[in-house]
Design a protein around this motif. Structure first.
Motif, short mmCIF file in Angstrom:
data_model
loop_
_atom_site.label_atom_id
_atom_site.label_comp_id
_atom_site.label_asym_id
_atom_site.label_seq_id
_atom_site.Cartn_x
_atom_site.Cartn_y
_atom_site.Cartn_z
N GLU A 267 8.27 -30.34 -6.73
CA GLU A 267 7.37 -29.19 -6.87
C GLU A 267 6.71 -29.15 -8.24
O GLU A 267 5.60 -28.65 -8.39
CB GLU A 267 8.13 -27.87 -6.63
N ASP B 268 12.76 -33.83 -8.97
CA ASP B 268 12.29 -32.93 -7.91
C ASP B 268 10.78 -33.17 -7.75
O ASP B 268 10.21 -34.03 -8.42
CB ASP B 268 12.61 -31.48 -8.28
N HIS C 254 14.56 -34.07 -4.02
CA HIS C 254 13.65 -33.14 -3.36
C HIS C 254 13.68 -33.34 -1.85
O HIS C 254 13.73 -34.48 -1.37
CB HIS C 254 12.22 -33.37 -3.87
#
Ligand SMILES: [Zn+2]
Length: 315
Positions: free
Chosen positions: A51, A49, A101
């Motif tokens: 973030e 991902d 993501h």
């Protein structure tokens, strides 16, 4: 007659016994060979991902419209590369990475090693875990963030920061990491390592129990953190992946009880109203629905469906 028969046993019988022995030795060697090959084979699955990638704090790094997105694709790719390299160094023989993501087309494929395979693009039935199966030995989460009910964490959300207020499995509020650990658990694959901010690592390692954690930044809020520098993050990820793969037999798969009760709370009213037209869905309050999945595969597909379906879908 008897004598000749005995004499025959003496020569033909001996060669028959020799042949049998030879056959037996071959069989044992074959068995040992395949057992050794099985021991040596180790497959690692990496879900990536963005973030939770070093330095990322806001949409400016996380979506193609952001002014820093192209640079942060590089950092994300290097974090994944650090994990891949360390996994191979620690004994992995096969690595699959899923770009998980946004549009799932973030990783710079020309900068990944040629001996791995990569899962790209959304939607897909197993979402951030597409490509995993029971042949894998361990799962690694890179760049992960905390869940939507967590008070802490950079970009804390579960699957959709815009649409969902809570996702629960068997009455436990899930982060993406926990939900994905349950998908891996369906295939009896344990989560062995996670990287991200301090809130994400704490939350996921608490749920899956004992996974190695690499904290690459410390959250001050939804859009703020104190961060490591990229090179330091790669080193830390490398160390933690090595440690995890080195003791891969220590980890246990996370397996929720079946059937799985999935509760989803939307931020808007209408999804729960419209979804409740389906007899497999119960509307539990103004914003929430409940669905029972016979296993995590069915549960994941349902989750992806409610996040994706739109009558205007084309092509
Ligand atoms: Zn993301």
């Amino acid at each position: 007659m008897t004598f000749r028969h005995r004499a025959g046993l003496g020569s033909d019988g001996r060669s028959a016994i020799m042949k049998m022995r030879f056959g037996l030795v071959c069989l044992i060697l074959l068995f040992l060979g395949s057992a050794e090959a099985q021991v040596r084979k180790m497959k690692i699955y990496i879900s990536a991902d963005m973030e939770g990638v070093v330095g990322a704090v806001s949409g400016d790094q996380l979506s193609p419209a952001g002014f820093e997105y192209q640079r942060f694709r590089e950092f994300m790719t290097q974090e994944v590369n650090a994990a891949i390299e360390a996994a191979f160094e620690a004994g992995a023989t096969e690595v699959t990475v899923s770009d998980s993501h946004g549009n799932a087309q973030n990783l710079l494929i020309e900068k990944l090693p040629k001996n791995i395979s990569l899962v790209r693009g959304f939607p897909r039935p197993l979402m951030m875990m597409q490509g995993i199966d029971e042949t894998f030995d361990g799962a690694i989460f890179i760049g992960y963030h905390s869940g939507t009910t967590n008070l802490n964490g950079v970009r804390a959300h579960t699957f959709s920061s815009a649409r969902l207020a809570d996702v629960r499995l068997n009455n436990v509020s899930m982060s993406e990491g926990a939900f994905n650990a349950a998908i891996a658990g369906h295939f009896n694959v344990p989560v062995i390592m996670v990287s991200g901010d301090d809130a994400a690592v704490k939350e996921i390692t608490t749920v899956v129990g004992g996974a190695e954690g690499a904290v690459v930044k410390w959250n001050y809020g939804f859009h703020s953190a104190k961060t490591m520098m990229p090179e330091a993050a790669y080193t830390l990820i490398r160390e933690k992946v090595k440690a995890a793969v080195g003791r891969i037999k220590d980890f246990k798969a996370y397996r929720p009880k079946l059937p799985v009760q999935l509760d989803v709370r939307f931020k808007s009213y209408r999804p729960s109203e419209i979804l409740s037209y389906l007899s497999i869905v119960e509307r539990t309050d103004s914003h929430s629905i409940r669905f029972f999945g016979k296993d995590m595969i069915e549960t994941s597909k349902f989750m992806e469906f409610i996040l994706t379906y739109d009558p205007n879908l084309d092509p």
